[in-house]
Design a protein around this motif. Structure first.
Motif: not given
Length: 223
Positions: A63-80
């Motif tokens: 939504k705010d063009h941040k899809e490339n700002d986080f690693s897969e591990a960081e994304k997993e942590a946010l989802a958790t």
């Protein structure tokens, strides 16, 4: 069109049909959006309905063009983190959180010998059912961890029929989201959409709310 007499089972979505945990999902995702600096609005909240955890997170970041700002591990942590927030809210649920008319409908359907299965993308659905006191109605549930495709792909509703040993044509799928209705239709089942008839125009049967979900009403619509 399917005849009512052919129906032997019901395959249920959970959120927005049996209970409304979407408000808890929204609260928990809102907390994540705030954390990553994405503007939260009703449109974003609606877009997340009925889709998986990682897909939801990616939509928020896009939504705010941040899809490339986080690693897969960081994304997993946010989802958790989102899931932990959500579970705190779910743990406070009681049978009072069952949507109007649903318990009566489940009791009637079970008493009349229809089979029931759950087709929810949520890994937390067993906990939600337990909190609502409805676990006994759903001895069969699709395990979302075994699925390769999310709604609107028909896989989850097709599996919902399979675990009941029924053909898709013998099942009615119950959903509140457009992607879910598409999934039911593509699986070859009869779709009931609960909610706005314009959004759920692809449903074979539309009820504006759960109080209209009765066997008599379904029979009448399929006549």
């Amino acid at each position: 069109m399917t005849k009512f007499a052919d129906i032997k089972g019901f395959v249920f979505d959970l959120d927005g049909v049996i209970t409304d945990t979407s408000v808890f999902h929204s609260q928990a995702w809102h907390q994540v959006a705030d954390k990553v600096g994405v503007t939260w609005d009703d449109e974003l909240a609606d877009a997340l309905k009925g889709i998986s955890r990682m897909d939801s997170l990616n939509l928020i970041l896009k939504k705010d063009h941040k899809e490339n700002d986080f690693s897969e591990a960081e994304k997993e942590a946010l989802a958790t983190e989102k899931n932990d927030n959500y579970l705190k809210l779910v743990n406070q649920m009681t049978p009072a959180n069952i949507l109007p008319g649903i318990q009566d409908f489940l009791a009637t359907v079970k008493a009349k010998g229809y089979l029931l299965s759950l087709a929810s993308a949520s890994k937390n659905s067993p906990l939600v059912l337990k909190k609502l006191g409805l676990s006994d109605y759903f001895p069969k549930a699709v395990d979302p961890a075994t699925l390769t495709h999310g709604k609107p792909d028909p896989e989850i509703f097709r599996r919902g029929a399979e675990i009941l040993d029924l053909q898709p044509g013998e099942c009615i799928g119950v959903e509140d989201a457009a992607a879910g209705v598409q999934s039911i239709n593509a699986a070859g089942e009869t779709s009931i959409g609960i909610g706005d008839p314009q959004i759920l125009s692809a449903a074979a049967i539309n009820f504006t709310d759960t109080t209209q979900l009765t066997l008599a009403n379904i029979q009448q619509r399929l006549a």
